[in-house]
Design an enzyme around this catalytic site. Sequence first.
Site, PDB file in Angstrom:
ATOM      1  NE  ARG A  83      -9.837  -2.977  -3.122  1.00 35.05           N
ATOM      2  CZ  ARG A  83      -9.385  -2.382  -2.039  1.00 35.05           C
ATOM      3  NH1 ARG A  83      -8.257  -2.796  -1.488  1.00 35.05           N
ATOM      4  NH2 ARG A  83     -10.030  -1.375  -1.481  1.00 35.05           N
ATOM      5  CG  ASP A 107      -0.353  -2.442   6.875  1.00 33.90           C
ATOM      6  OD1 ASP A 107      -1.470  -2.803   7.299  1.00 33.90           O
ATOM      7  OD2 ASP A 107      -0.192  -1.448   6.137  1.00 33.90           O
ATOM      8  CE1 TYR A 129      -9.659   2.119   6.688  1.00 32.31           C
ATOM      9  CE2 TYR A 129      -8.976   3.453   8.562  1.00 32.31           C
ATOM     10  CZ  TYR A 129      -8.749   2.969   7.292  1.00 32.31           C
ATOM     11  OH  TYR A 129      -7.613   3.338   6.622  1.00 32.31           O
ATOM     12  CE  LYS A 130      -8.004  -1.133   4.980  1.00 31.88           C
ATOM     13  NZ  LYS A 130      -8.507  -0.322   3.879  1.00 31.88           N
ATOM     14  CG  PHE A 179      -1.965   1.011   1.195  1.00 38.00           C
ATOM     15  CD1 PHE A 179      -3.117   0.797   0.468  1.00 38.00           C
ATOM     16  CD2 PHE A 179      -1.823   2.209   1.867  1.00 38.00           C
ATOM     17  CE1 PHE A 179      -4.120   1.756   0.405  1.00 38.00           C
ATOM     18  CE2 PHE A 179      -2.813   3.175   1.810  1.00 38.00           C
ATOM     19  CZ  PHE A 179      -3.965   2.943   1.075  1.00 38.00           C
TER      20      PHE A 179
HETATM   21  C1  LIG Z   1      -2.574  -2.001   3.778  1.00 34.11           C
HETATM   22  C2  LIG Z   1      -2.830  -0.604   4.201  1.00 34.11           C
HETATM   23  N1  LIG Z   1      -1.883   0.056   4.896  1.00 34.11           N
HETATM   24  C3  LIG Z   1      -2.070   1.326   5.301  1.00 34.11           C
HETATM   25  C4  LIG Z   1      -3.227   1.994   5.023  1.00 34.11           C
HETATM   26  C5  LIG Z   1      -3.370   3.422   5.458  1.00 34.11           C
HETATM   27  O1  LIG Z   1      -4.198   3.528   6.546  1.00 34.11           O
HETATM   28  P1  LIG Z   1      -4.480   4.973   7.223  1.00 34.11           P
HETATM   29  O2  LIG Z   1      -5.198   5.778   6.204  1.00 34.11           O
HETATM   30  O3  LIG Z   1      -5.319   4.649   8.426  1.00 34.11           O
HETATM   31  O4  LIG Z   1      -3.178   5.558   7.597  1.00 34.11           O
HETATM   32  C6  LIG Z   1      -4.247   1.347   4.319  1.00 34.11           C
HETATM   33  C7  LIG Z   1      -5.518   2.047   4.026  1.00 34.11           C
HETATM   34  O5  LIG Z   1      -6.410   1.564   3.392  1.00 34.11           O
HETATM   35  C8  LIG Z   1      -4.036   0.017   3.884  1.00 34.11           C
HETATM   36  O6  LIG Z   1      -4.963  -0.643   3.188  1.00 34.11           O
END
Ligand SMILES: Cc1ncc(COP(=O)(O)O)c(C=O)c1O
Length: 445
Positions: free
Chosen positions: A404, A230, A255-256, A133
């Site tokens: 997705r 992560d 939140y997921k 990400f």
């Molecule tokens: C795998 C992953 N890492 C990090 C993040 C970033 O999260 P945040 O916006 O809470 O910093 C996301 C957001 O969707 C994500 O899917």
Amino acid sequence: MNNTPLTRADLLALDAADPLAGVRNTFELPAGVIYLDGNSLGPKPAGALEVARRVIEGEWGTGLIRSWNDAGWFELPARLGDKVAGLLGGAEGTAVVTDTTSVNLFKTAAAALRIQASDHPDKRTIYTQRENFPSDIYILTGLAEQLNQGRAGGAAELDTWESVPAGAAPYRVELVDDAEVVAWGDGSRPVPEDAALIVLTHVNYRTGRLFPMAEVSRAAHAAGALTVWDLCHSAGALPIALRADGADFAVGCTYKYLNGGPGSPAFLWVAPEHVDRFSQPLSGWWGHTAPFAMSPEYAPADDVRRYLTGTQGMLSMSVAELGLDIAAGADIAAVRAKSLAMTDLFIRLVRERLAEHPLTLVTPEEHAERGAQVSIAHPEGFAVMQALIARGVIGDYREPEVLRFGFTPLYLSYADVWDAVEVLREVLDDKLWDTPEYRRRGAVT
Ligand SMILES: Cc1ncc(COP(=O)(O)O)c(C=O)c1O
């Protein structure tokens, strides 16, 4: 299931025997929607409004400032942290709920590098997935840049940070292909000797690929590296055993798959042996051992609370507890079994019923390599997804071309999977996606 074509009645029979079927009632979903985007934003738990009302009217409206003590607001990040640690196979007192995943990644990666600066001063490379990400890559790159400013001897040197000795190699971020990470895990390639830190997303956000935590952590440790995981796309979706699998640090969002609400606070977990070794660089007053002593000197709390920084949003955090409690009440082995069955089913139905369309499966088929989502590429993926959403089948789209579909067993049925594939079939057979309206992009895809 054998190889004779499936019918919707077969799936209704599976639903009738589903041990998780009743959990759907703990959520409130709008009628006429098949929600396949819990991998992006989980739906609203029943009771969310009542919790918000309690906090706004009672704790804030009536309790006012007294609620920091009387309603337990100040303890909430650590109290929810214990719930998260319980879900992820971490010990009590090793997690907090706070900030965002991006900010928590900065804090944990920085703390891990400080440990390494002491234990392995020659190691300065951070490895992460090229396909990670993007925020994770941006955060790590920014951290490395900040550390290297001290090395240049410039005025920007961070006085809370040990500077890198002159002449030493700079910190840098190295991006590796997924295959490389897999090879570390199966032992066919060693983790590089210069690796200080390996930062991996457990389930990739775009492809849905799952990486082997235990094996990669073991390989990392054998090479003297530490790991940060992560868990945004795996927490709440599949069994996680942070302690048993040897993780050093973990971050992720609520939140997921943990259904905490839009922008609900993230979590941060630290292995007990690292908790009090170094303080993290965002050393704000909430991480102080005695915040209300108002001392000008920073003295970190002696537990995981040192990873807190400043005042948190109590409304959002209070609502997030509902989702954590739903996850704690569900049998995660049953959740995993059903999500694999649903993703298998979706892949099979797409193959059986949509064979003539230009769809390419992006997600690995091996169960051990799959999270809880199925990603499928289509050359007109964005427009196809908009057409699906307009018909109540809500997934999302990620560049390039990827549709997705998240399969969350707590509120989806096997018949939902059938119905979603039928809507996709209509959209593709009748080219319903082919209108200018479905090519128009909002700020969020
Ligand atoms: C795998 C992953 N890492 C990090 C993040 C970033 O999260 P945040 O916006 O809470 O910093 C996301 C957001 O969707 C994500 O899917």
